[in-house]
Design an enzyme around this catalytic site. Sequence first.
Site, short mmCIF file in Angstrom:
data_model
loop_
_atom_site.label_atom_id
_atom_site.label_comp_id
_atom_site.label_asym_id
_atom_site.label_seq_id
_atom_site.Cartn_x
_atom_site.Cartn_y
_atom_site.Cartn_z
N ASP A 64 -6.98 -29.67 60.10
CA ASP A 64 -8.35 -29.16 60.04
C ASP A 64 -8.62 -28.51 58.68
O ASP A 64 -9.67 -28.76 58.07
CB ASP A 64 -8.56 -28.15 61.18
CG ASP A 64 -9.94 -27.53 61.15
OD1 ASP A 64 -10.93 -28.27 61.31
OD2 ASP A 64 -10.03 -26.30 60.95
N GLU A 137 -7.20 -34.93 63.46
CA GLU A 137 -6.86 -33.80 62.59
C GLU A 137 -5.34 -33.64 62.47
O GLU A 137 -4.84 -33.32 61.39
CB GLU A 137 -7.49 -32.52 63.11
CG GLU A 137 -8.99 -32.48 62.94
CD GLU A 137 -9.64 -31.24 63.54
OE1 GLU A 137 -10.70 -30.85 63.03
OE2 GLU A 137 -9.09 -30.66 64.51
#
Length: 163
Positions: A64, A137
């Site tokens: 992320d 992610e």
Amino acid sequence: MVLVTAEPASTSHASDSLTSLEARLGVTFRDRALLLAALTHPSYANEHPSDPAPTNERLEFLGDAALSLVVAETLYQRFPGVQEGRLTEWRSHVVQGPTLARVASERVDLGPALRLGRGEEMTGGRERDGNLERAYEAIIGALYLDQGIESVRGFVTRTLGDE
């Protein structure tokens, strides 16, 4: 196509599945254990405690951050006259869950490769936006650890470039 399933797989079967996924990702991992971890949902780890792969949660955290950096840098460079507030809005749009889930599903076909527990598997977990987003992610986090930010930049550009 050979898929990684919720059942423990033979080494050859798992290797074929990872090779197929790497082809779709456009990336060959040096350390495939990182890729395997990126695909491992907590439900799978709970049901297979002897499997050495950790869950994808920590890699998701790292991915992320790397994703946000790459998207922010790209927007900053492509739009030099745009103010911070607008750049933040655009970055938020690109890195939001539904966008990432769509890319993971449609451009990378990540769902079949997820390692899910039986309950998650039986309730549509391969198509669940949250699982797809988190795995995408996590793959970015794994790629960052495996090959660095330049490889992440290339992967994000290939998969999210249209956004």
